[in-house]
Write an enzyme that holds these catalytic residues in place. Structure first.
Site, mmCIF file in Angstrom:
data_model
loop_
_atom_site.group_PDB
_atom_site.id
_atom_site.type_symbol
_atom_site.label_atom_id
_atom_site.label_comp_id
_atom_site.label_asym_id
_atom_site.label_seq_id
_atom_site.Cartn_x
_atom_site.Cartn_y
_atom_site.Cartn_z
ATOM 1 N N GLU A 216 -67.149 -75.969 -12.634
ATOM 2 C CA GLU A 216 -67.238 -75.033 -13.769
ATOM 3 C C GLU A 216 -68.606 -74.371 -13.665
ATOM 4 O OE1 GLU A 216 -65.013 -74.187 -15.941
ATOM 5 O OE2 GLU A 216 -63.486 -75.734 -15.800
ATOM 6 N N CYS A 250 -72.465 -70.108 -20.752
ATOM 7 C CA CYS A 250 -71.917 -69.657 -19.466
ATOM 8 C C CYS A 250 -71.045 -68.417 -19.630
ATOM 9 C CB CYS A 250 -71.118 -70.775 -18.816
ATOM 10 S SG CYS A 250 -69.811 -71.403 -19.881
#
Ligand code: NAD
Length: 470
Positions: A216, A250
């Site tokens: 991720e 993110c």
């Protein structure tokens, strides 16, 4: 040559390895029981302590701690509890005529011993999120959280130790050396959340043991605003998404790509929303967080200085305070393409605005960079939205909003290439930590046996005939 036995975490790893099949055989009820214990620890026993740790590490306002950490984890657990029984069921599939006499199904079985390495920006959410999936899928896990948020990491260790035995889940605090030592062990799956640079190191280490990975990662998430969009609403949602957690997300809108004709009006709306959310002096606002460490403060400061030196215009913000690790919500325009804010992932409260003349130009700009984790589109035109989606690739997309796709447990979450490999959340997280084992059960009669050697002319004919049934 060093063996795994020399590894400081070999004993812990071996304990989990010995325990993996016992844990893998647990029923959905037993797994739910464990998740409920974790839920109580987070929701009740340690809720206040979590808020305090997040405030100390990141200056996180309480509402944000609740909304982006505690609520997310509890939501994850509740979702798993509701669906786990169904996810764990045997998945029957049809069997071709050519295999007459057999039946087929597959099962989601645990992978075994897993490693979870997590970042600092949502320390609890991004550590317990993958752990919930690992437990749901029946794995054991060793966790290495970030050293950048020490209060949170230490509290997570306390929580883990209060709920699990170390042969099932263990948490090890530490810096890069600890992560490196752990990565040398032959884990069955590695779930890493962090930067693309470290993601490459993790994948290289995983390759040595052929461990499967979920990566991720991050990168620059573009936000396109076209001429048809509701500019006031777009500014409201982009400013919220960009400056939440001081831009340390993110899926934060990294930069805005806007039609040149509407740029000025959009900036005016953004200025209004920054003042509405954080007041005239965001430094004293209870709703605005700080930068995680001095190192990251300096990195962001250098991006700002670099932009200024290259002639960028600071539309709003630009102030900072090193002692407080504060950087004001800042909007930048008139940037040179080689500015650091347009080259590196920002991961902080700086919002560069780039203009385009045609949608094709905007698409080309997006595709000239690495594939993003998120791509946001603000538009009322179905045609434009479809055009952007079909001509680009991204981990996820929100149309007329920022970040919220992250919160839907029914959607897969993750990137593509530079922004990640594999998906997480809900069923997709359960799948990431599971081996889909294919099983064919043969009855006494098996049609394929008719084709066993010795091969004769008749069998050759039959083989040709059977092919039609595939
Ligand atoms: P990072 O990659 O620096 O660190 C992440 C973890 O890896 C930490 O636990 C750290 O100790 C460890 N680590 C650091 N260097 C290592 C090395 N050489 N070998 C092994 N492990 C190492 O990332 P960060 O600064 O903690 O987080 C910011 C990055 O993470 C950004 O790029 C952001 O986009 C990304 N991110 C992605 C997601 C997502 O869900 N996709 C979520 C949050 C953050």
């Amino acid at each position: 040559m060093k063996t795994h036995r020399d590894n400081p975490f070999f004993d812990l790893f071996s304990k989990q390895k010995s325990n993996q099949y016992k844990v893998g055989k647990t029923t959905y009820k037993e797994r739910i029981k464990k998740l409920s214990l974790l839920q109580t620890a987070i929701e009740k026993t340690y809720r206040k302590a979590i808020q305090e740790a997040l405030f100390e590490d990141l200056g996180k306002p309480q509402v944000e701690s609740e909304m982006t950490e505690i609520y997310q984890i509890i939501g994850d657990i509740k979702f798993v509890k509701k669906h786990l029984r169904q996810w764990m069921q045997k998945q029957r599939v049809s069997t071709p005529m050519s295999m007459l006499g057999s039946s087929s199904y597959y099962v989601y079985e645990s992978k075994g011993v897993c490693l979870i390495i997590s970042p600092w920006n949502f320390p609890f959410n991004l550590t317990f999120g993958p752990l919930i999936s690992a437990i749901a899928a029946g794995n054991t896990a060793i966790i290495k959280p970030s050293e950048m948020t020490p209060r949170s990491s230490s509290l997570m260790k306390t929580i883990v130790e209060s709920v699990f035995n170390e042969d099932e889940v263990a948490l090890i605090e530490g810096e890069v050396e600890v992560a490196t030592a752990l990565l040398a062990l032959p884990f069955n799956h590695i779930f890493f959340t962090g930067s693309p640079q470290v993601g490459k190191i993790v994948m290289e280490a995983a390759a040595k043991n052929l461990a499967s990975v979920t990566l991720e990662l991050g990168g620059k998430s573009p936000t396109v605003v076209d001429k048809t969009s509701n500019l006031e609403l777009a500014a409201k949602r982009i400013v919220w998404g960009k400056f939440l957690n001081s831009g340390q997300i993110c899926v934060s809108p990294d930069y805005v790509l806007i039609d040149a004709e509407i740029k000025d009006e959009f900036i005016e709306h953004c200025k209004k929303w920054i003042k509405t959310y954080y007041g005239e002096t965001p430094e004293t606002s209870d709703s605005y967080g700080k930068i995680v460490t001095k190192k990251h403060f300096k990195r962001l400061n250098s991006y700002l200085e670099d932009a200024r030196e290259k002639g960028a215009k600071v539309e709003i913000g630009g102030q900072d305070n090193e002692t407080q690790k504060y950087i004001a919500p800042t909007i930048l325009t008139e940037l040179k393409e080689d500015s650091k804010v347009l080259k590196e992932e920002i991961f902080g409260p700086l919002l560069p605005i780039v203009t385009y003349k045609t949608l094709e130009e905007a698409i080309e700009y997006i595709n000239s960079k690495e594939r993003p984790l998120a791509l946001y589109i603000y538009s009322k035109s179905k045609k434009n939205i479809e055009k952007i989606i079909s001509n680009t690739r991204a981990g996820g997309t929100c149309i007329n909003n920022s970040i919220v796709h992250y919160a839907n447990h029914n959607l897969p979450f993750g990137g593509i290439n530079n922004s990640g490999i594999g998906k997480s959340h809900g069923f997709h997280g359960f799948k990431a930590f599971s081996n889909e084992r294919a099983i064919v059960k043969q009855s006494r009669f098996g049609i394929t046996e008719l084709l066993f050697p010795p091969y004769t002319k008749a069998k050759e004919k039959m083989a040709r005939f059977t092919i039609k049934w595939f």
